[in-house]
Every structure is written in structure tokens, then in C-alpha cells.
Design a protein around this motif. Structure first.
Motif, PDB file in Angstrom:
ATOM      1  N   VAL A 133      50.934 115.694   0.358  1.00 46.73           N
ATOM      2  CA  VAL A 133      49.776 114.851   0.058  1.00 46.73           C
ATOM      3  C   VAL A 133      50.226 113.394   0.069  1.00 46.73           C
ATOM      4  O   VAL A 133      51.292 113.063  -0.443  1.00 46.73           O
ATOM      5  N   ILE A 134      49.402 112.536   0.674  1.00 46.41           N
ATOM      6  CA  ILE A 134      49.666 111.094   0.702  1.00 46.41           C
ATOM      7  C   ILE A 134      48.730 110.418  -0.295  1.00 46.41           C
ATOM      8  O   ILE A 134      47.518 110.641  -0.271  1.00 46.41           O
ATOM      9  N   ASN A 135      49.284 109.604  -1.181  1.00 46.77           N
ATOM     10  CA  ASN A 135      48.510 108.854  -2.174  1.00 46.77           C
ATOM     11  C   ASN A 135      48.803 107.371  -2.009  1.00 46.77           C
ATOM     12  O   ASN A 135      49.856 106.997  -1.504  1.00 46.77           O
ATOM     13  N   VAL A 136      47.873 106.545  -2.475  1.00 44.26           N
ATOM     14  CA  VAL A 136      48.122 105.110  -2.576  1.00 44.26           C
ATOM     15  C   VAL A 136      47.995 104.754  -4.062  1.00 44.26           C
ATOM     16  O   VAL A 136      46.959 104.985  -4.677  1.00 44.26           O
ATOM     17  N   VAL A 137      49.085 104.239  -4.614  1.00 41.99           N
ATOM     18  CA  VAL A 137      49.141 103.898  -6.032  1.00 41.99           C
ATOM     19  C   VAL A 137      48.924 102.396  -6.169  1.00 41.99           C
ATOM     20  O   VAL A 137      49.577 101.612  -5.466  1.00 41.99           O
ATOM     21  N   PRO A 138      48.039 101.975  -7.075  1.00 38.98           N
ATOM     22  CA  PRO A 138      47.849 100.528  -7.278  1.00 38.98           C
ATOM     23  C   PRO A 138      49.153  99.873  -7.742  1.00 38.98           C
ATOM     24  O   PRO A 138      50.003 100.512  -8.367  1.00 38.98           O
ATOM     25  N   HIS A 139      49.310  98.600  -7.433  1.00 44.81           N
ATOM     26  CA  HIS A 139      50.547  97.886  -7.753  1.00 44.81           C
ATOM     27  C   HIS A 139      50.861  97.904  -9.253  1.00 44.81           C
ATOM     28  O   HIS A 139      52.020  97.958  -9.645  1.00 44.81           O
ATOM     29  N   GLU A 140      49.827  97.888 -10.113  1.00 46.16           N
ATOM     30  CA  GLU A 140      50.047  97.873 -11.560  1.00 46.16           C
ATOM     31  C   GLU A 140      50.682  99.169 -12.050  1.00 46.16           C
ATOM     32  O   GLU A 140      51.466  99.179 -12.995  1.00 46.16           O
ATOM     33  N   GLN A 141      50.353 100.301 -11.415  1.00 50.56           N
ATOM     34  CA  GLN A 141      50.854 101.604 -11.846  1.00 50.56           C
ATOM     35  C   GLN A 141      52.146 102.009 -11.138  1.00 50.56           C
ATOM     36  O   GLN A 141      52.748 103.019 -11.491  1.00 50.56           O
ATOM     37  N   TRP A 142      52.571 101.253 -10.148  1.00 52.20           N
ATOM     38  CA  TRP A 142      53.716 101.657  -9.324  1.00 52.20           C
ATOM     39  C   TRP A 142      55.011 101.860 -10.116  1.00 52.20           C
ATOM     40  O   TRP A 142      55.696 102.869  -9.899  1.00 52.20           O
ATOM     41  N   PRO A 143      55.401 100.980 -11.059  1.00 50.35           N
ATOM     42  CA  PRO A 143      56.667 101.215 -11.771  1.00 50.35           C
ATOM     43  C   PRO A 143      56.703 102.545 -12.526  1.00 50.35           C
ATOM     44  O   PRO A 143      57.722 103.255 -12.496  1.00 50.35           O
ATOM     45  N   GLU A 144      55.595 102.943 -13.177  1.00 51.23           N
ATOM     46  CA  GLU A 144      55.565 104.221 -13.895  1.00 51.23           C
ATOM     47  C   GLU A 144      55.649 105.405 -12.940  1.00 51.23           C
ATOM     48  O   GLU A 144      56.365 106.373 -13.189  1.00 51.23           O
ATOM     49  N   VAL A 145      54.918 105.335 -11.827  1.00 53.55           N
ATOM     50  CA  VAL A 145      54.928 106.421 -10.835  1.00 53.55           C
ATOM     51  C   VAL A 145      56.308 106.560 -10.222  1.00 53.55           C
ATOM     52  O   VAL A 145      56.828 107.678 -10.046  1.00 53.55           O
ATOM     53  N   LEU A 146      56.939 105.450  -9.898  1.00 54.89           N
ATOM     54  CA  LEU A 146      58.277 105.481  -9.309  1.00 54.89           C
ATOM     55  C   LEU A 146      59.293 106.067 -10.284  1.00 54.89           C
ATOM     56  O   LEU A 146      60.120 106.908  -9.908  1.00 54.89           O
ATOM     57  N   ALA A 147      59.227 105.670 -11.574  1.00 51.37           N
ATOM     58  CA  ALA A 147      60.158 106.205 -12.573  1.00 51.37           C
ATOM     59  C   ALA A 147      59.969 107.706 -12.755  1.00 51.37           C
ATOM     60  O   ALA A 147      60.939 108.463 -12.858  1.00 51.37           O
ATOM     61  N   ALA A 148      58.718 108.169 -12.755  1.00 50.58           N
ATOM     62  CA  ALA A 148      58.441 109.607 -12.905  1.00 50.58           C
ATOM     63  C   ALA A 148      58.971 110.387 -11.697  1.00 50.58           C
ATOM     64  O   ALA A 148      59.555 111.461 -11.850  1.00 50.58           O
ATOM     65  N   ALA A 149      58.785 109.849 -10.487  1.00 50.68           N
ATOM     66  CA  ALA A 149      59.274 110.523  -9.276  1.00 50.68           C
ATOM     67  C   ALA A 149      60.798 110.586  -9.277  1.00 50.68           C
ATOM     68  O   ALA A 149      61.391 111.609  -8.916  1.00 50.68           O
ATOM     69  N   GLN A 150      61.463 109.519  -9.685  1.00 52.37           N
ATOM     70  CA  GLN A 150      62.917 109.516  -9.730  1.00 52.37           C
ATOM     71  C   GLN A 150      63.432 110.511 -10.766  1.00 52.37           C
ATOM     72  O   GLN A 150      64.428 111.194 -10.550  1.00 52.37           O
ATOM     73  N   ALA A 151      62.763 110.621 -11.912  1.00 47.75           N
ATOM     74  CA  ALA A 151      63.157 111.597 -12.933  1.00 47.75           C
ATOM     75  C   ALA A 151      62.988 113.027 -12.415  1.00 47.75           C
ATOM     76  O   ALA A 151      63.854 113.886 -12.631  1.00 47.75           O
ATOM     77  N   ARG A 152      61.895 113.289 -11.722  1.00 49.70           N
ATOM     78  CA  ARG A 152      61.671 114.631 -11.137  1.00 49.70           C
ATOM     79  C   ARG A 152      62.762 114.973 -10.136  1.00 49.70           C
ATOM     80  O   ARG A 152      63.294 116.081 -10.127  1.00 49.70           O
ATOM     81  N   ASN A 153      63.091 114.016  -9.268  1.00 49.45           N
ATOM     82  CA  ASN A 153      64.124 114.263  -8.247  1.00 49.45           C
ATOM     83  C   ASN A 153      65.490 114.482  -8.882  1.00 49.45           C
ATOM     84  O   ASN A 153      66.263 115.336  -8.436  1.00 49.45           O
ATOM     85  N   ALA A 154      65.813 113.740  -9.943  1.00 55.38           N
ATOM     86  CA  ALA A 154      67.088 113.919 -10.634  1.00 55.38           C
ATOM     87  C   ALA A 154      67.155 115.304 -11.280  1.00 55.38           C
ATOM     88  O   ALA A 154      68.202 115.969 -11.247  1.00 55.38           O
ATOM     89  N   ALA A 155      66.045 115.773 -11.845  1.00 53.12           N
ATOM     90  CA  ALA A 155      66.004 117.113 -12.448  1.00 53.12           C
ATOM     91  C   ALA A 155      66.201 118.190 -11.386  1.00 53.12           C
ATOM     92  O   ALA A 155      66.900 119.182 -11.614  1.00 53.12           O
ATOM     93  N   LYS A 156      65.586 118.017 -10.212  1.00 53.98           N
ATOM     94  CA  LYS A 156      65.763 118.991  -9.111  1.00 53.98           C
ATOM     95  C   LYS A 156      67.211 119.045  -8.659  1.00 53.98           C
ATOM     96  O   LYS A 156      67.763 120.116  -8.421  1.00 53.98           O
ATOM     97  N   ARG A 157      67.849 117.881  -8.538  1.00 57.28           N
ATOM     98  CA  ARG A 157      69.255 117.844  -8.113  1.00 57.28           C
ATOM     99  C   ARG A 157      70.162 118.506  -9.138  1.00 57.28           C
ATOM    100  O   ARG A 157      71.065 119.265  -8.796  1.00 57.28           O
ATOM    101  N   ALA A 158      69.910 118.259 -10.416  1.00 57.26           N
ATOM    102  CA  ALA A 158      70.714 118.871 -11.468  1.00 57.26           C
ATOM    103  C   ALA A 158      70.537 120.389 -11.490  1.00 57.26           C
ATOM    104  O   ALA A 158      71.499 121.137 -11.689  1.00 57.26           O
ATOM    105  N   LYS A 159      69.320 120.846 -11.255  1.00 50.82           N
ATOM    106  CA  LYS A 159      69.043 122.283 -11.214  1.00 50.82           C
ATOM    107  C   LYS A 159      69.765 122.955 -10.056  1.00 50.82           C
ATOM    108  O   LYS A 159      70.298 124.052 -10.194  1.00 50.82           O
ATOM    109  N   LYS A 160      69.831 122.286  -8.889  1.00 54.64           N
ATOM    110  CA  LYS A 160      70.531 122.830  -7.713  1.00 54.64           C
ATOM    111  C   LYS A 160      72.035 122.928  -7.957  1.00 54.64           C
ATOM    112  O   LYS A 160      72.675 123.888  -7.531  1.00 54.64           O
ATOM    113  N   GLU A 161      72.598 121.947  -8.661  1.00 49.93           N
ATOM    114  CA  GLU A 161      74.032 121.951  -8.910  1.00 49.93           C
ATOM    115  C   GLU A 161      74.427 123.040  -9.892  1.00 49.93           C
ATOM    116  O   GLU A 161      75.506 123.597  -9.818  1.00 49.93           O
ATOM    117  N   VAL A 162      73.562 123.422 -10.825  1.00 51.28           N
ATOM    118  CA  VAL A 162      73.857 124.446 -11.832  1.00 51.28           C
ATOM    119  C   VAL A 162      73.753 125.845 -11.234  1.00 51.28           C
ATOM    120  O   VAL A 162      74.544 126.730 -11.561  1.00 51.28           O
TER     121      VAL A 162
END
Length: 164
Positions: A133-162
Motif C-alpha cells: 500500500v502507498i500512503n502520503v503522510v503530511p509533513h507534520e506527522q512524518w517524524p512519528e511515522v518514520l520513528a514507528a517504521a524504524q522501530a518495526r524494522n528493528a524488531a523484525k531484524r532482531a526476530k530474524k537473528e534470534v
């Protein structure tokens, strides 16, 4: 006038000339009045051979066509700034689905409806796994969305390593 005989394979052609123009007349002139021993037939019929071309002609081909390029694919990647009307993706069918603040054209082109940043996600619906799915996030909400996406990706990587 000479009678030309074509063979199917393009080899030699027999070109015959007879006193009579019809094939029956040519046969009669050969059989009627056969010469006695010691006599010659004379100029009633003669036959010569003509060499014909055996090389195939250069002609048409079934291939040799090509269509113009369609320039499909992603035009704006994740995190890029877009304004209303910017094309994000061109596609045939719905390889990418439009999400929040996106529109889809009749040719399945995904475009932006607001000014913001492009964000790619997977579908939330468990019945449609793997749907992008492609979304467009308003500039005001971008820092929160980016931080949440990075946290999700870090959790996926940690799960793969375990797992291994």
C-alpha cells in the motif's frame, strides 16, 4: 514460342520448342512418321536446359516489430516529498494499492492528493497478506511515522537473528 517447364525445386528448366504449339501436337510430331533406320528426325522439336536461381528471395519476416517503452514503475520512493497531483507509481493492474491521501487513476496510476511524504506499508487486513500500500503522510506527522517504521524494522531484524 518456347514452352517453359518449371520444376518445384528451382533446378533446371526444360525449354522446348516444337513445330506445333500444343503439347498434343508436339507428341504427334514425334510419333508420326518415325524415321527409318539411317534417317534423321529433323528440326521438328528441340530442347535446351536453362539454369534457374536456387537461392531463396529476401522477403518478409514475422519478427522485426517492437513496441514503445511504457515507463512503468515507482516514480517517487519512500520518504520523498510530493505535492498534490504528483504521480507516485505507474502500473498495469494494482501491484501497489493506494492508501491514505492517495488516488488511483483509470490506468491504475497512483498519485498524491496532498502535500507530504511517501510511505510504503503492507495491508493491515490479514486476508490480504503481502499487499503493498502507498500512503502520503503530511509533513507534520512524518517524524512519528518514520520513528514507528524504524522501530518495526528493528524488531523484525532482531526476530530474524534470534530464530536460527
Amino acid at each position: 514460342r518456347p514452352h517453359a517447364r518449371k520444376d518445384m525445386f528451382g533446378g533446371l528448366r526444360s525449354v522446348g520448342r516444337c513445330a506445333s504449339n500444343s503439347p498434343l501436337g508436339a507428341l504427334q510430331s514425334l510419333t508420326n512418321g518415325l524415321p527409318e533406320l539411317g534417317q534423321t528426325l529433323g528440326p521438328a522439336c528441340s530442347s535446351i536446359f536453362v539454369r534457374t536461381a536456387t537461392k531463396k528471395q529476401g522477403g518478409s519476416s514475422n519478427n522485426g516489430r517492437d513496441s514503445n517503452p511504457k515507463f512503468l514503475g515507482i516514480k517517487k520512493y519512500g520518504g520523498e516529498h510530493v505535492i498534490p497531483g504528483n504521480i507516485i507509481a505507474r502500473q498495469r493492474g494494482t501491484k501497489w494499492h493506494c492508501g491514505a491521501n492517495c488516488g488511483i487513476g483509470v490506468d491504475h496510476t497512483v498519485y498524491s492528493l496532498i502535500s507530504g511524504r511517501v510511505h510504503f506499508t503492507d495491508a493491515k487486513n490479514p486476508h490480504k497478506r503481502g499487499k503493498r500500500v502507498i500512503n502520503v503522510v503530511p509533513h507534520e506527522q512524518w517524524p512519528e511515522v518514520l520513528a514507528a517504521a524504524q522501530a518495526r524494522n528493528a524488531a523484525k531484524r532482531a526476530k530474524k537473528e534470534v530464530q536460527p
